[in-house]
Design a protein around this motif. Structure first.
Motif: not given
Length: 120
Positions: A23-29, A32, A64
């Motif tokens: 999830e963090e890969d999608y939401e943070n990188v 955006p 995501d």
């Protein structure tokens, strides 16, 4: 993990997926970067390179991916998927019926061919 490839330019975003995407890969990188390209250029071209160490998605990462794809299904000109699991090729063919983008899959050893296609 997602690595932005140096050859990304203009409305083309190229990434290398390593290990398992979260999830963090999608939401943070990824999200955006893609949203900025779409806002700036009106549409994007996306090259998704899954190297030999690619381990798929966590459930949150895949969710995501699906949500973003649905929201922006008409904001892409071309999408190239390079490498990855065999089922992804069938998934991409299925998705191509519901989006305006040209979608093409390439075997992992055809990364240069994918680059040529995504730029044309």
């Amino acid at each position: 993990m997602i690595e932005i490839l140096d050859r990304s330019e203009g409305n083309i975003l190229a990434v290398r997926a390593i290990n398992k995407l979260t999830e963090e890969d999608y939401e943070n990188v990824l999200i955006p970067k893609l949203e900025a390209l779409i806002q700036t250029h009106g549409s994007a071209r996306f090259l998704f390179f899954m190297d030999k160490d690619f381990g798929g998605w966590t459930s949150g990462g895949f969710w995501d991916y699906a949500k973003f794809g649905t929201k922006h299904q008409n904001d892409f000109d071309k999408v190239a998927a390079v490498g990855g699991p065999k089922w992804l090729e069938q998934w991409m063919k299925f998705k191509s019926y519901f989006v305006r983008a040209q979608i093409k899959t390439f075997p992992v050893e055809s990364l240069e061919e994918a680059w040529t296609w995504i730029k044309s």
